[in-house]
Design a protein around this motif. Structure first.
Motif, PDB file in Angstrom:
ATOM      1  N   UNK A 181       0.813  -1.223   0.000  1.00 48.53           N
ATOM      2  CA  UNK A 181       0.000   0.000   0.000  1.00 48.53           C
ATOM      3  C   UNK A 181       0.848   1.276   0.000  1.00 48.53           C
ATOM      4  N   UNK A 182       1.769   1.319   0.954  1.00 49.22           N
ATOM      5  CA  UNK A 182       2.595   2.502   1.105  1.00 49.22           C
ATOM      6  C   UNK A 182       3.349   2.828  -0.190  1.00 49.22           C
ATOM      7  N   UNK A 183       4.006   1.783  -0.699  1.00 48.29           N
ATOM      8  CA  UNK A 183       4.781   1.966  -1.932  1.00 48.29           C
ATOM      9  C   UNK A 183       3.870   2.345  -3.086  1.00 48.29           C
ATOM     10  N   UNK A 184       2.717   1.710  -3.121  1.00 51.51           N
ATOM     11  CA  UNK A 184       1.769   1.982  -4.197  1.00 51.51           C
ATOM     12  C   UNK A 184       1.305   3.427  -4.166  1.00 51.51           C
ATOM     13  N   UNK A 185       1.044   3.932  -2.965  1.00 45.45           N
ATOM     14  CA  UNK A 185       0.604   5.323  -2.854  1.00 45.45           C
ATOM     15  C   UNK A 185       1.717   6.272  -3.302  1.00 45.45           C
ATOM     16  N   UNK A 186       2.957   5.912  -2.959  1.00 46.85           N
ATOM     17  CA  UNK A 186       4.090   6.744  -3.400  1.00 46.85           C
ATOM     18  C   UNK A 186       4.198   6.733  -4.908  1.00 46.85           C
ATOM     19  N   UNK A 187       4.053   5.536  -5.455  1.00 46.89           N
ATOM     20  CA  UNK A 187       4.117   5.374  -6.906  1.00 46.89           C
ATOM     21  C   UNK A 187       3.023   6.232  -7.573  1.00 46.89           C
ATOM     22  N   UNK A 188       1.843   6.174  -6.976  1.00 46.56           N
ATOM     23  CA  UNK A 188       0.716   6.950  -7.498  1.00 46.56           C
ATOM     24  C   UNK A 188       1.063   8.442  -7.519  1.00 46.56           C
ATOM     25  N   UNK A 189       1.564   8.941  -6.378  1.00 45.69           N
ATOM     26  CA  UNK A 189       1.925  10.364  -6.285  1.00 45.69           C
ATOM     27  C   UNK A 189       2.986  10.730  -7.323  1.00 45.69           C
ATOM     28  N   UNK A 244      -2.551  -0.337 -14.452  1.00 42.14           N
ATOM     29  CA  UNK A 244      -2.283  -1.769 -14.387  1.00 42.14           C
ATOM     30  C   UNK A 244      -1.139  -2.080 -13.428  1.00 42.14           C
ATOM     31  N   UNK A 245      -0.150  -1.221 -13.438  1.00 41.28           N
ATOM     32  CA  UNK A 245       0.968  -1.428 -12.522  1.00 41.28           C
ATOM     33  C   UNK A 245       0.477  -1.333 -11.062  1.00 41.28           C
ATOM     34  N   UNK A 246      -0.381  -0.351 -10.803  1.00 40.93           N
ATOM     35  CA  UNK A 246      -0.909  -0.215  -9.445  1.00 40.93           C
ATOM     36  C   UNK A 246      -1.704  -1.457  -9.044  1.00 40.93           C
ATOM     37  N   UNK A 247      -2.379  -2.045 -10.016  1.00 38.05           N
ATOM     38  CA  UNK A 247      -3.155  -3.259  -9.738  1.00 38.05           C
ATOM     39  C   UNK A 247      -2.233  -4.459  -9.540  1.00 38.05           C
ATOM     40  N   UNK A 248      -1.350  -4.616 -10.514  1.00 41.18           N
ATOM     41  CA  UNK A 248      -0.571  -5.849 -10.581  1.00 41.18           C
ATOM     42  C   UNK A 248       0.555  -5.885  -9.542  1.00 41.18           C
ATOM     43  N   UNK A 249       1.230  -4.759  -9.382  1.00 42.90           N
ATOM     44  CA  UNK A 249       2.378  -4.749  -8.482  1.00 42.90           C
ATOM     45  C   UNK A 249       1.987  -4.360  -7.066  1.00 42.90           C
ATOM     46  N   UNK A 250       1.014  -3.464  -6.952  1.00 44.82           N
ATOM     47  CA  UNK A 250       0.693  -2.930  -5.622  1.00 44.82           C
ATOM     48  C   UNK A 250      -0.674  -3.359  -5.089  1.00 44.82           C
ATOM     49  N   UNK A 251      -1.387  -4.180  -5.855  1.00 45.48           N
ATOM     50  CA  UNK A 251      -2.659  -4.719  -5.365  1.00 45.48           C
ATOM     51  C   UNK A 251      -3.761  -3.695  -5.229  1.00 45.48           C
ATOM     52  N   UNK A 252      -3.699  -2.618  -6.037  1.00 41.28           N
ATOM     53  CA  UNK A 252      -4.776  -1.622  -5.971  1.00 41.28           C
ATOM     54  C   UNK A 252      -5.929  -2.063  -6.871  1.00 41.28           C
TER      55      UNK A 252
END
Ligand code: SER
Length: 587
Positions: free
Chosen positions: A363-371, A388-396
């Motif tokens: 989650x944390x990393x995904x949110x950073x990636x998003x920002x 797709x990256x947020x889904x596949x790598x970060x489970x969003x």
């Protein structure tokens, strides 16, 4: 009334005093209807009985049913939306009809709940080319003391109820409560939203067919539905459903955990309360659902992950037991009504724990990636690769990305995401088939054969028994296939033989098996059978076996039917009301 939480008990005892038998809530997943993910109304589990099956508890029933509606999931956060709710209902299965129903509704509202008649208004069906105006309900309401000014006649959009496109249905009469401190208008205006719907009495005496025509059901039934959360809000005079006594304990706990007031943080708090409660009800249900990337499991995953995200938003330490504490409150509050909550308490806690661990890792990393990514985008649209990256790598879940984007005034290329998602699914499917071929060759091959045999069986049953046959369930192992289908009675020996012969005939004809990808609408137009549409996709795979069978299905299948060998039906038995089960083997 300050506390209306005991509405359920009052409702049940009132109808018990009128000769009704209390029945248990059915599981949240419909037992024989793979076309919907969850029960969305009290009547859903009772459909076979409304169609004429005999109910073991008799002809007068009363219950509260666990319902889940997910089409409004993203609306949760306002004052009135919930994903889980309870529906109170009393039922006549060919027993009483309009007079008793309406009189008892009136008695319950005015004598048990003590609602003054001046606060009530009703609507009745105005009649159209299919069904006549409901004069009977009108005269019953008048005889009970509802003034004509408080009775409105409306059409099918309002005073008609059906669970889907086809099935048992009927006109209804609905009751409204004036929820406002303003003076109560003499005349009821259906457009005035100070009048809130509190109860719906459906006179279920018709069946709607696929061609849009109506026929009368063998018996005249009654299905009534009272939404618990809404009526409690009305009785407690709250315009925010989450401020009623139903939520007091959980809301106070959340306020304590977050160390923030409710005011100013309503949206996230409502989302957390609603989603954790629903997650508790889904995971405690005997249907045994676990978070996953498909169907009910995906909804459960979305709910938990969205709740976690909003907990983070409130600066709650998400690694603490905040979710478990809330879950335990819901379990405590509801276990009197739903014994599975206590029985499956450990399961619930573990589901929440495991899913949190999984999501927290990324989650944390995904949110950073998003920002990081949104700083780079140019046209205010998050492209499919990022989504797709947020889904596949970060489970969003994609819906989470859409929500995050929305908060920043951005949108997401969800169509593009779906395409990528589909391509990815194909890849992993092929990959896993490859693995099977290498490691467990026998297994995968025979299961594939059973898949194709199942399609042949479905088509053969339709041809021999009639077009009412639809798939209600299917289960394949390396040893056999099991197939559930709608059929009102036992299949005779002769018919079973015909079905078996027909399948074997089609196997011998060595029909080619092929598929086409088309839009869901086109598939339906082409007459494809389909119960298990992939719910992510608008495009579906339609498998044809010669001209004999056409079904929406993900596959895999054999390429030619003659590899199936000889088909043999081993058993035909009842599965549930109106549903038969066949077990068959290939030899
Ligand atoms: N089926 C009706 C409804 O859901 C009444 O129970 O409103």
């Amino acid at each position: 009334m300050n506390n209306a939480k005991d509405l359920k008990d009052k409702y049940i005892s009132f109808f018990e005093s009128k000769g009704h038998k209390k029945i248990e809530s059915a599981p949240v997943v419909p037992e024989n209807d793979p076309s919907v993910l969850f029960n969305t109304a009290g009547m859903q589990p009772l459909i076979p009985y409304l169609m004429g099956e005999v109910h073991p508890a008799g002809t007068r029933l009363v219950d509260y049913q666990k319902c889940i509606r997910t089409n409004d999931l993203d609306e949760v956060g306002d004052k009135t939306h919930h994903t889980f709710f309870e529906m109170l209902g009393n039922w006549s299965l060919g027993d009483y009809f309009k007079k008793e129903t309406i009189s008892w509704s009136f008695e319950f509202l005015t004598q048990v709940l003590n609602i003054p008649v001046e606060r009530l208004a009703v609507t009745v069906f105005k009649g159209d080319e299919d069904l006549p105006r409901d004069e009977e309900s009108l005269s019953i309401w008048k005889s009970l003391g509802i003034k004509e000014d408080r009775i409105a006649f409306l059409g099918k959009e309002d005073n008609f109820w059906i669970a889907g496109e086809t099935g048992p249905c009927g006109t209804d009469t609905e009751m409204f409560y004036f929820r406002s401190d303003d003076p109560i208008p003499e005349k009821y205006d259906p457009e005035d939203d100070r009048w809130v719907e509190i109860w719906n009495d459906v006179f279920m005496d018709h069946y709607k067919h696929e061609d849009g025509t109506f026929t009368e059901l063998p018996k005249k039934n009654v299905d009534t539905g009272m939404g618990y959360e809404r009526v409690v809000a009305v009785l407690e005079n709250k315009d925010d459903n989450y401020m009623t006594s139903i939520w007091d304990n959980a809301r106070n706990k959340l306020i304590e955990i977050a160390n923030l007031p409710y005011e100013g943080n309503e949206k996230s708090m409502r989302i957390i309360l609603d989603h954790i409660r629903t997650a508790v009800f889904i995971s405690s249900d005997d249907a045994g659902i676990k978070p996953s990337n498909t169907d009910q499991g995906y909804i459960l995953r979305r709910l938990i992950r969205r709740a976690i995200r909003h907990a983070k938003h409130l600066n709650i330490d998400i690694n603490s037991n905040w979710d478990e504490e809330l879950a335990l409150i819901f379990i405590e509050e509801y276990k009197k009504y739903y014994s599975e909550l206590e029985r499956n308490k450990e399961v619930v806690i573990n589901v929440l724990k495991d899913e949190k661990i999984k999501f927290n890792r990324t989650l944390e990393k995904g949110l950073k990636e998003f920002e990081k990514e949104i700083k780079k985008i140019e046209n205010n649209i998050i492209n499919k690769d990022i989504a797709f990256k947020l889904y596949d790598t970060y489970g969003f879940p994609i819906e989470l990305t859409v929500e995050l984007a929305g908060e920043k005034g951005l949108s997401v290329d969800t169509e593009g995401f779906k395409e990528k998602f589909k391509a990815h699914q194909e890849l992993s499917r092929t990959a896993s088939q490859g693995k099977f071929k290498g490691g467990m060759a026998g297994n995968s091959e025979i299961e594939t054969k059973y898949h194709t045999a199942t399609h042949l069986l479905n088509a053969a049953l339709k041809e021999v028994l009639g077009s009412h046959v639809h798939q209600k369930g299917s289960n394949i192992t390396a040893e056999r296939l099991r197939f559930d289908f709608s059929n009102p009675e036992k299949v005779s020996k002769e018919d079973l033989q015909k079905v078996e012969d027909l399948v074997n005939e089609k196997i011998k004809e060595d029909l080619p098996v092929s598929y086409e990808i088309m839009s869901k609408d086109d598939a339906i137009k082409a007459g494809a059978e389909g119960m298990f549409m992939d719910r992510y996709e608008d495009e579906v795979k339609v498998y044809s076996i010669g001209d004999f069978s056409k079904e929406i299905c993900g596959g895999p299948h054999v390429e030619h039917t003659n590899v199936l060998g000889h088909f043999k039906i081993k058993k035909e038995e009842a599965s549930s009301a109106g549903v038969r089960r066949i077990k068959a083997i290939l030899e």
